[in-house]
Design an enzyme around this catalytic site. Structure first.
Site: not given
Ligand code: HSE
Length: 333
Positions: A151, A204
């Site tokens: 990730e 993201t």
């Molecule tokens: N928790 C993360 C975000 C999840 O909201 O940026 C996205 O992959």
């Protein structure tokens, strides 16, 4: 991907004589944040998900044979591709990187940048597959740090709220981020997700940069009340408590501006019986949480029609919460 070891305790655990020489694995998409639990909550869905086919071959080294369904956006270079880079890292820590040949086919069944944990599903499928090929030397808990590294490589931040439910199945809580502490939570059986993915790209990395790093105490009080209420609702199978707890006052107001028709979609969902509605992960996918499948279907159909009328294409998915995580599939060929 660094050459640093994620774990020093797994060297020598792999069994190279294991009989299986190819495997096909599916890993599920995930709804990170679960609306109110930014970076700490998430759940897996039955579909969509990604698939990895992995082959043991005589020539040492890890290679990507092919990638389907990514429109050419993902690297084939084994050091740059998240799946192969994580597999290499694991093999290095096991002490067998120079002694084994691995070839990978990645089949993506969900869009990149959708907010459905696309990179996590691929990484988890890849790591589950290599572990299976080696005769399952590692537990899921031991695989988890490698998934988190994937990730970090994919989006620049090692949050675990997608990879944890993708690997463990069900609903997961990341209690500790530094010293990773993943807790599985109960899944009420009628909990459904109606997901709509409007065709806009929200990476993201960028969606995270928008968020303020300071919050008001009064907002934090609301948010942690909601998180605690959600967790109590999961334990008690209390759908009404789950619904009234799944509200996000910290992140949604900022990210909603990246998602076309967000507040109209929310109105449609709540007026048609959804328990709650919010952003899936970092968006642009949105999720209606419902009790039962029928309401999830109605809500996603109505939202899709609303978006279509405004010339916004969308994909929709209706799914129960997936409690299994990755699974081995038969080869068709
Ligand atoms: N928790 C993360 C975000 C999840 O909201 O940026 C996205 O992959």
């Amino acid at each position: 991907m660094s050459n640093n070891k994620v774990s020093t305790s797994i060297e020598g655990k792999a069994d190279l004589s294991h009989a299986v020489d190819k495997i096909r694995v599916f890993a599920p998409a995930t709804v990170a944040n679960m609306i109110c639990g930014f970076d700490i909550l998430g759940f897996a869905v039955d579909h969509p998900g990604d698939e990895v086919k992995m082959y043991k071959v005589p020539t040492p080294g890890v290679r990507i044979r092919s990638i389907e369904g990514d429109d050419g956006r993902l690297p084939l270079d084994a050091d740059k591709n998240t799946v192969s880079a994580c597999v290499k890292m694991l093999l290095r820590d096991l002490g067998i990187l120079d002694h084994i040949g691995i070839e990978i086919e990645l089949i993506k069944h969900m869009p990149i940048g959708s907010g459905l944990g696309s990179s996590s599903a691929s990484t988890v499928a890849g790591l589950f597959a290599i572990n299976a090929l080696l005769g399952f030397p590692l537990t899921k808990d031991e695989l988890m740090p490698y998934c988190v590294e994937g990730e970090r490589l994919a989006c620049g931040h090692g949050h675990a709220d997608n990879v944890a439910p993708a690997l463990m199945g069900g609903v997961t809580l990341i209690r500790g981020q530094e010293d990773l502490d993943v807790i599985k939570l109960p899944v009420p059986p009628k909990l459904y997700a109606g997901i709509v993915f409007p065709q806009v790209d929200v990476p993201t990395r960028e969606a995270r940069q928008l968020i303020k790093d300071k919050v008001l105490l009064k907002d934090a009080v609301v948010q942690w009340g909601n998180i605690a209420g959600l967790i109590a609702g999961l334990f008690q199978h209390d759908y009404e408590l789950i619904g009234r707890s799944m509200h996000d006052v910290l992140i949604e107001p900022t990210r909603a501006i990246l998602i076309p028709e967000f507040y109209e979609m929310k109105r449609i969902a709540l007026e048609n019986g959804a328990l709650s509605f919010g952003i899936s992960g970092s968006g642009p996918s949105v999720v209606a949480i419902t009790k039962g499948e029928e309401i999830a279907r109605i809500v996603t159909e109505k939202i899709k029609a609303h978006l279509s009328a405004r010339d916004i294409e969308s994909y929709q998915y209706v799914s129960n919460v997936n409690v299994e995580g990755p699974k081995v599939l038969p080869f068709n060929d």
